[in-house]
Each structure stands twice: as C-alpha cells, then as structure tokens.
Design a protein around this motif. Structure first.
Motif, PDB file in Angstrom:
ATOM      1  N   ARG A  46      34.925  19.387 -36.790  1.00 50.75           N
ATOM      2  CA  ARG A  46      34.946  17.994 -36.320  1.00 50.75           C
ATOM      3  C   ARG A  46      34.637  16.995 -37.434  1.00 50.75           C
ATOM      4  NH1 ARG A  46      35.250  13.595 -36.060  1.00 50.75           N
ATOM      5  NH2 ARG A  46      34.908  12.103 -34.373  1.00 50.75           N
ATOM      6  N   SER A  47      33.662  17.312 -38.273  1.00 48.32           N
ATOM      7  CA  SER A  47      33.269  16.370 -39.332  1.00 48.32           C
ATOM      8  C   SER A  47      34.155  16.476 -40.556  1.00 48.32           C
ATOM      9  CB  SER A  47      31.813  16.599 -39.729  1.00 48.32           C
ATOM     10  OG  SER A  47      31.641  17.864 -40.352  1.00 48.32           O
ATOM     11  N   GLY A  48      34.969  17.538 -40.635  1.00 45.53           N
ATOM     12  CA  GLY A  48      35.852  17.695 -41.779  1.00 45.53           C
ATOM     13  C   GLY A  48      35.169  18.212 -43.022  1.00 45.53           C
ATOM     14  N   GLY A  49      34.076  18.937 -42.876  1.00 43.28           N
ATOM     15  CA  GLY A  49      33.391  19.470 -44.053  1.00 43.28           C
ATOM     16  C   GLY A  49      32.123  20.210 -43.700  1.00 43.28           C
ATOM     17  N   LEU A  50      31.420  20.663 -44.720  1.00 38.77           N
ATOM     18  CA  LEU A  50      30.234  21.505 -44.548  1.00 38.77           C
ATOM     19  C   LEU A  50      28.919  20.749 -44.677  1.00 38.77           C
ATOM     20  CD1 LEU A  50      31.283  24.684 -46.579  1.00 38.77           C
ATOM     21  CD2 LEU A  50      31.417  24.320 -44.100  1.00 38.77           C
ATOM     22  N   GLU A  51      28.959  19.443 -44.891  1.00 43.48           N
ATOM     23  CA  GLU A  51      27.713  18.707 -45.123  1.00 43.48           C
ATOM     24  C   GLU A  51      26.764  18.792 -43.935  1.00 43.48           C
ATOM     25  OE1 GLU A  51      31.077  16.652 -47.363  1.00 43.48           O
ATOM     26  OE2 GLU A  51      30.741  17.353 -45.306  1.00 43.48           O
ATOM     27  N   LEU A  52      27.258  18.531 -42.747  1.00 44.27           N
ATOM     28  CA  LEU A  52      26.397  18.561 -41.561  1.00 44.27           C
ATOM     29  C   LEU A  52      25.941  19.979 -41.212  1.00 44.27           C
ATOM     30  CD1 LEU A  52      28.053  15.897 -39.229  1.00 44.27           C
ATOM     31  CD2 LEU A  52      26.289  15.607 -40.977  1.00 44.27           C
ATOM     32  N   PRO A  53      26.830  20.987 -41.239  1.00 46.87           N
ATOM     33  CA  PRO A  53      26.343  22.352 -40.994  1.00 46.87           C
ATOM     34  C   PRO A  53      25.277  22.803 -41.988  1.00 46.87           C
ATOM     35  CG  PRO A  53      28.723  22.276 -40.740  1.00 46.87           C
ATOM     36  CD  PRO A  53      28.303  20.943 -41.291  1.00 46.87           C
ATOM     37  N   ILE A  54      25.443  22.460 -43.254  1.00 43.12           N
ATOM     38  CA  ILE A  54      24.443  22.855 -44.251  1.00 43.12           C
ATOM     39  C   ILE A  54      23.112  22.170 -43.976  1.00 43.12           C
ATOM     40  CG2 ILE A  54      23.799  22.628 -46.695  1.00 43.12           C
ATOM     41  CD1 ILE A  54      26.714  23.165 -47.407  1.00 43.12           C
ATOM     42  N   ALA A  55      23.156  20.886 -43.661  1.00 42.25           N
ATOM     43  CA  ALA A  55      21.922  20.157 -43.360  1.00 42.25           C
ATOM     44  C   ALA A  55      21.238  20.735 -42.134  1.00 42.25           C
ATOM     45  CB  ALA A  55      22.230  18.677 -43.153  1.00 42.25           C
ATOM     46  N   LEU A  56      22.013  21.038 -41.094  1.00 37.27           N
ATOM     47  CA  LEU A  56      21.446  21.603 -39.866  1.00 37.27           C
ATOM     48  C   LEU A  56      20.805  22.957 -40.142  1.00 37.27           C
ATOM     49  CD1 LEU A  56      21.118  21.529 -36.766  1.00 37.27           C
ATOM     50  CD2 LEU A  56      23.367  22.607 -36.595  1.00 37.27           C
ATOM     51  N   THR A  57      21.508  23.832 -40.829  1.00 38.96           N
ATOM     52  CA  THR A  57      20.982  25.169 -41.105  1.00 38.96           C
ATOM     53  C   THR A  57      19.767  25.110 -42.020  1.00 38.96           C
ATOM     54  OG1 THR A  57      23.222  26.060 -40.883  1.00 38.96           O
ATOM     55  CG2 THR A  57      21.596  27.472 -41.922  1.00 38.96           C
ATOM     56  N   THR A  58      19.770  24.180 -42.970  1.00 37.41           N
ATOM     57  CA  THR A  58      18.625  24.050 -43.875  1.00 37.41           C
ATOM     58  C   THR A  58      17.354  23.698 -43.118  1.00 37.41           C
ATOM     59  OG1 THR A  58      20.000  23.382 -45.761  1.00 37.41           O
ATOM     60  CG2 THR A  58      17.682  22.752 -45.819  1.00 37.41           C
ATOM     61  N   VAL A  59      17.416  22.670 -42.289  1.00 32.87           N
ATOM     62  CA  VAL A  59      16.215  22.232 -41.562  1.00 32.87           C
ATOM     63  C   VAL A  59      15.779  23.292 -40.561  1.00 32.87           C
ATOM     64  CG1 VAL A  59      15.217  20.434 -40.112  1.00 32.87           C
ATOM     65  CG2 VAL A  59      16.871  19.812 -41.872  1.00 32.87           C
ATOM     66  N   LEU A  60      16.735  23.916 -39.884  1.00 37.69           N
ATOM     67  CA  LEU A  60      16.386  24.996 -38.960  1.00 37.69           C
ATOM     68  C   LEU A  60      15.669  26.131 -39.682  1.00 37.69           C
ATOM     69  CD1 LEU A  60      19.602  25.329 -36.754  1.00 37.69           C
ATOM     70  CD2 LEU A  60      17.371  24.477 -36.026  1.00 37.69           C
ATOM     71  N   THR A  61      16.159  26.502 -40.857  1.00 40.78           N
ATOM     72  CA  THR A  61      15.561  27.602 -41.610  1.00 40.78           C
ATOM     73  C   THR A  61      14.155  27.267 -42.066  1.00 40.78           C
ATOM     74  OG1 THR A  61      17.765  28.256 -42.385  1.00 40.78           O
ATOM     75  CG2 THR A  61      15.879  29.150 -43.571  1.00 40.78           C
ATOM     76  N   VAL A  62      13.994  26.094 -42.665  1.00 39.80           N
ATOM     77  CA  VAL A  62      12.672  25.692 -43.167  1.00 39.80           C
ATOM     78  C   VAL A  62      11.665  25.610 -42.032  1.00 39.80           C
ATOM     79  CG1 VAL A  62      11.367  23.816 -44.238  1.00 39.80           C
ATOM     80  CG2 VAL A  62      13.581  24.493 -45.188  1.00 39.80           C
ATOM     81  N   ALA A  63      12.018  24.877 -40.985  1.00 42.13           N
ATOM     82  CA  ALA A  63      11.073  24.651 -39.891  1.00 42.13           C
ATOM     83  C   ALA A  63      10.735  25.939 -39.149  1.00 42.13           C
ATOM     84  CB  ALA A  63      11.642  23.612 -38.925  1.00 42.13           C
ATOM     85  N   SER A  64      11.737  26.762 -38.860  1.00 46.15           N
ATOM     86  CA  SER A  64      11.464  27.989 -38.107  1.00 46.15           C
ATOM     87  C   SER A  64      10.640  28.984 -38.919  1.00 46.15           C
ATOM     88  CB  SER A  64      12.777  28.626 -37.643  1.00 46.15           C
ATOM     89  OG  SER A  64      13.596  28.980 -38.740  1.00 46.15           O
ATOM     90  N   LEU A  65      10.903  29.081 -40.212  1.00 45.44           N
ATOM     91  CA  LEU A  65      10.111  29.982 -41.055  1.00 45.44           C
ATOM     92  C   LEU A  65       8.647  29.546 -41.130  1.00 45.44           C
ATOM     93  CD1 LEU A  65      12.550  30.749 -44.012  1.00 45.44           C
ATOM     94  CD2 LEU A  65      11.536  32.421 -42.466  1.00 45.44           C
ATOM     95  N   LEU A  66       8.417  28.253 -41.288  1.00 42.27           N
ATOM     96  CA  LEU A  66       7.047  27.764 -41.398  1.00 42.27           C
ATOM     97  C   LEU A  66       6.296  27.921 -40.076  1.00 42.27           C
ATOM     98  CD1 LEU A  66       7.523  24.555 -43.591  1.00 42.27           C
ATOM     99  CD2 LEU A  66       6.775  26.839 -44.291  1.00 42.27           C
ATOM    100  N   VAL A  67       6.954  27.601 -38.963  1.00 44.40           N
ATOM    101  CA  VAL A  67       6.304  27.765 -37.661  1.00 44.40           C
ATOM    102  C   VAL A  67       6.038  29.241 -37.385  1.00 44.40           C
ATOM    103  CG1 VAL A  67       6.611  27.511 -35.171  1.00 44.40           C
ATOM    104  CG2 VAL A  67       7.252  25.637 -36.703  1.00 44.40           C
ATOM    105  N   SER A  68       6.984  30.091 -37.715  1.00 48.08           N
ATOM    106  CA  SER A  68       6.812  31.525 -37.503  1.00 48.08           C
ATOM    107  C   SER A  68       5.632  32.068 -38.287  1.00 48.08           C
ATOM    108  CB  SER A  68       8.095  32.258 -37.900  1.00 48.08           C
ATOM    109  OG  SER A  68       7.954  33.647 -37.759  1.00 48.08           O
ATOM    110  N   ALA A  69       5.443  31.573 -39.527  1.00 48.52           N
ATOM    111  CA  ALA A  69       4.327  32.039 -40.353  1.00 48.52           C
ATOM    112  C   ALA A  69       2.995  31.491 -39.860  1.00 48.52           C
ATOM    113  CB  ALA A  69       4.558  31.630 -41.804  1.00 48.52           C
ATOM    114  N   LEU A  70       2.972  30.204 -39.540  1.00 44.13           N
ATOM    115  CA  LEU A  70       1.716  29.574 -39.120  1.00 44.13           C
ATOM    116  C   LEU A  70       1.247  30.075 -37.759  1.00 44.13           C
ATOM    117  CD1 LEU A  70       2.414  25.890 -40.251  1.00 44.13           C
ATOM    118  CD2 LEU A  70       0.781  27.483 -41.275  1.00 44.13           C
TER     119      LEU A  70
END
Length: 352
Positions: free
Chosen positions: A245-269
């Motif tokens: 829909r957006s015509g590129g990978l910018e939004l998927p990369i941003a979404l996956t990045t924040v999901l990865t960072v936040a979920s890893l930190l919450v999982s550890a804490l």
C-alpha cells in the motif's frame, strides 16, 4: 557486462511488487530465483561464520564458561539476545547482495517505488507507526498478565527462580537491542518481505500472491506453535500489506523495529511473569527464523498464547489505522497502492 542504457519510459503506473518489471532484463524467469538463491547463500555463509566465531571467542576468553545451549531462551541474556539479533541482522547484507548481484538491478528498487529511501514517508507516518507498535506490545503484555504464567518457569529465565537479572546486565541488554534491532528489522523486511513480494510480482501481477508468499516464508525456521505462529503470521501479512500500500519498506521496517525493541525489553524486564510471557510471544513472532528468539519456553504457556492473540488483534487494528491515515495523506482510498507514476523512466541500469 552492461545493460543497454537507453531510457525506457514506463507506460503504466507501477506498484511496489511489480518493480522488477520496469526493465525486461530484471523480469526474466531466472532473475527472481537468482535473487533468492544469492540472498540465501550469503546469509548461510555469514551465519556460519558468526556462529563459529562466537563459539571460538567464548572458548578462548579467560574466565568465561558460557554454553550457548544454557543461555538460549533467556530474554535477559545479552549474549543470547545479541546473537539472535546479529543472526537476523545478517539478512540485511544478504538481501543487498541478492538484489544487486542475483537480481542485477539497483538496490533502490527494493526500497520503494521511487527507487530510494523515502524520508518523507517516515516523517509523515513514523510517529503513528511507533505509537501503534508500542500499543501492540502493551496489549501482549497486559493480556499475558491477566492470564498469568502457566508455571514459574516461563521462558526459563533467571527471574523465574527469583534471582532476576542485574541492573548492569539489563543496561547491556538494552544497548545491544537498540543497536542490533533496527538492523535485524531492516534485514528481515528487505529479504523476507521486499524480495519475496517482488519475486512473486515478477510472475503474477496480483499482490495477493506476494503477500501470501511473504506469510508462508515466516513459517520456515520458526516454532510451529499457536503462541508463536499467530503473531508471526499476522505481522508478516500486515507488513506485506503496508509495503504494497505504501509503495515501499519504510513503514514495515519502522513497525518491525519498534515492535522488536519494545517486546524484547518488556520480555526481559518482566521475565518470569505473565506480562513477560505475553511479550515473549511477540518476541518469537518478530525474531529472525532459525534463531533462539523464534521459539518459546514453554511453548504452550497460556499467558504466551493470550499475548500472541492480543498482539495479533492489535496489529490488525494498527495496520488498518495506518492504511486509513495514508489514504488521507494521499487523498485516495486506503486500498489503492502508492505507485511509480506512468511515464517516469525506469531506474538506471547496472553493471555486473
């Protein structure tokens, strides 16, 4: 060898999955296969070197007696989390080589329909993506907390026996996550979403084929249990839809990045709790296939299942909001893809 550099006007608007069709030499039958094979070859070589190097380093470091099998599955271990993220990050150079050498086309063609990285897209929708991703992780953690851990050994962490992780360890973990998570996200979206979408688009014009193929790839090298597959498949579908829909990978990369960072930190804490188990299901969903992060321990935790289901529902809602927001920004329907306009020359040919 250099391709004929004569300009080639494109008569029709080109959506993201069909970018390989801009030049005949990019859309010959072998090109998508060569792109995928080159990507896989580079990744296997890099992953093998990383694993061998890690084992040798641990063997020679004085005073270090760490077995990879022992640390595997611990969300608070910088070694285990860092190794899993580094394995995922290797998809970035692998995908770059695959597009450039196997596909014989400029790397920009896999980033977006403009054949470049679009900063304007991130400025316009980046805050929406980040906020939505945080809500997804929060939903997973809250759902897991409401259900509660199945037993005291969720994720097999030190927190399960009450010992917990030290502040210094958590700080090191946070640095590792902040450095490597964006690289893993970019690599996964480039190799497992962008390349797959455009490979399918070389043969089939319908975007549905590429979206389903990107989801199918997610099943490879991942724990085949409901708590893992539900968020993993949902993320793959949502990211592929956003790319189309957006015509590129910018939004998927941003979404996956924040999901990865936040979920890893919450999982550890929150390791050893229901919230940690809920977030861990999302960690397994966003992790690179074949890594320790792409599995749960225990896999049948009711809290992990609740977290995975909640994350999947939240992901669908966040994606829907992003589609509507993008449609409003462009003054079009949420389901009409951003395309490369008709009449614009194809990107310059490359030499191999």
């Amino acid at each position: 060898m250099r391709e004929n550099p004569a300009p080639r006007p494109v008569e029709d608007a080109t959506p993201y999955p069909l970018m390989t069709r801009l030049r005949p030499s990019w859309s010959t039958v072998p090109r998508p296969l060569l792109t995928v094979l080159a990507t896989l070859l580079v990744y296997v070589i890099g992953a093998s070197a990383l694993l061998v190097g890690t084992v040798l380093l641990l063997a020679v470091l004085p005073g270090v007696n760490v077995a990879l099998g022992v640390t595997s599955g611990d969300p608070a271990s910088p070694l285990d989390v860092g190794l899993a993220l580094a394995m995922g990050a290797l998809w970035l150079p692998a995908g770059m080589v695959g597009v450039r050498v196997g596909g014989w086309r400029p790397l920009g063609t896999v980033w977006s329909v403009e054949a470049r990285w679009r900063r304007g897209m991130l400025r316009a929708l980046g805050p929406w993506v980040a906020g939505g991703a945080v809500l997804v992780v929060a939903a997973a953690a809250v759902a897991g907390a409401l259900v509660g851990p199945a037993d005291g050994s969720v994720m097999g962490s030190a927190a399960a026996d009450g010992s917990g992780a030290s502040v210094a360890t958590l700080l090191v973990l946070a640095v590792v996550v902040l450095v490597l998570a964006p690289l893993q996200a970019a690599g996964l979206e480039l190799a497992l979403r962008g390349i797959v979408l455009q490979a399918a688009g070389t043969w089939i014009r319908s975007p549905l084929a590429g979206i389903l193929a990107a989801a199918a790839v997610t099943l490879i090298g991942r724990e085949l249990s409901a708590p893992v597959l539900i968020p993993a498949l949902t993320l793959a579908l949502c990211a592929a839809v956003l790319a189309w829909r957006s015509g590129g990978l910018e939004l998927p990369i941003a979404l996956t990045t924040v999901l990865t960072v936040a979920s890893l930190l919450v999982s550890a804490l929150a390791a050893g709790t229901g919230a940690g188990a809920g977030a861990a299901a999302l960690v397994a969903g966003v992790s690179a296939p074949g890594t320790s992060g792409a599995a749960l321990a225990p896999a049948d935790s009711s809290a992990a299942l609740a977290g995975g289901v909640a994350a999947a529902i939240a992901l669908v809602l966040v994606t829907a909001v992003l589609l509507v927001r993008l449609g409003r920004l462009e003054g079009s329907s949420p389901f009409i893809p951003t395309t490369r306009p008709a009449g614009v020359e194809a990107p310059a040919p490359v030499a191999v």
